[in-house]
Motif scaffolding. Structure first.
Motif: not given
Ligand code: AMP
Length: 304
Positions: A202-207
């Protein structure tokens, strides 16, 4: 144990709102191999033209990346150009020139065929399958993909998925693939297409990570300065696959949780500079220090 990595090797031109650079080393396999090499030896498969710098072969050698599977042919190396919007998240492809990639048929050297760990970095799913066809029962297969293949070669991708243990894709690709708006539903649905495990970035929101009855979620490392997000996804995949190959013989969900943090750590360094420049300078001590920071940041029960 080593990891076999196949994917694109490219010369990129990247434009951000503040800078533009051309003739940068790029491609899914270049990023993935460099990231994986922090944890395990790599056997690289790809193709380059006669405009490709010899110095990269020296760099690979210095990182224990075996380039016996990289074909050097007459013609131009694959070229890609992209431009980022102000949020450094949205990206538009400005041009793609397949060049030597157009006729690429990966041929594995004999010494590559027994590899237990494989990363099918982002290239056409038919080429990913062609690599698997030449292998002698790999123990764990990781695959990455992109919107282009979901839109244009869905049949090939669907045929590949049952042969994959861990599929890595980003949030918009997961939604596109499943037509689900919920990423939780999308992750579970993609498992039904074949892969035992699914990682959604999720890009800058992690995974997010999905297993049969297991789920794991991690944040991204909080960075103040991002210079070039290109290759973060490939670096994440390379970090995960390299960690598994170097540290695990039978992969369990607990190993994948750690692998995902190492992938996130490597990706966070990747975006700090253009192309592979930050990864080239990176030390294992810096990787481990950021891994420990991740551990501290994700604890929510701490002694006062
Ligand atoms: P990422 O930022 O993780 O999406 O990866 C960017 C890299 O993917 C760039 O270095 C490009 O050279 C490479 N790339 C772009 N388009 C393709 C494609 N169609 N097939 C393979 N690699 C590609």
């Amino acid at each position: 144990m080593s990891v076999l990595i196949v994917g694109s090797i490219a010369l990129d031109t990247v434009k951000t709102p503040v800078e533009e650079h051309g003739d940068l080393l790029g491609g899914s396999a270049s990023y993935a191999a460099t990231a994986a090499s922090f944890f395990s030896p790599v056997k690289l498969v790809g193709i380059v033209g006669d405009d490709f710098p010899e110095s990269e072969f020296e760099f690979w050698k210095s990182r224990k990346i075996d380039s016996a599977g990289v074909q050097r042919v007459k013609g131009k190396t694959f070229r890609w150009s992209g431009e980022y919007a102000w949020d450094l998240n949205t990206r538009e492809t400005r041009s793609v020139a397949l060049n030597v990639f157009e006729t690429f048929k990966p041929a594995l050297p004999e010494s590559y065929r027994q590899s237990d760990f494989v990363l099918l970095a982002n290239i056409a799913p038919a080429l990913q399958a062609h690599v698997l066809d030449q292998m002698n029962k790999p123990r764990f297969v990781v695959a990455d993909t992109m919107d282009l293949w979901i839109e244009t070669t869905r049949g090939d991708l669907d045929a590949l998925l049952p042969r994959v243990d861990l599929l890595i894709l980003n949030d918009s690709e997961a939604r596109e693939m499943t037509k689900e708006t919920s990423l939780i539903k999308a992750g579970r649905r993609i498992r039904q297409f074949g892969p035992r495990f699914v990682a959604i970035k999720k890009g800058e929101h992690g995974a997010l990570l999905f297993g049969e009855d297991e789920f794991f979620s991690c944040g991204a490392y909080p960075l103040e300065d991002i210079h070039d997000p290109t290759g973060a996804g490939d670096t994440f995949a390379g970090g995960m696959a390299g960690y598994l190959a170097g540290n695990v013989s039978a992969v369990h969900f607990t190993d994948l949780r750690k692998a995902m943090i190492y992938g996130s750590v490597l990706a966070s360094f990747c975006v700090e500079a253009f192309s592979l420049e930050r990864l080239r300078q990176l030390s294992m001590e810096e990787v481990n220090a950021r891994y420990e920071m991740f551990k501290l940041m994700s604890q929510f029960e701490v002694a006062a």
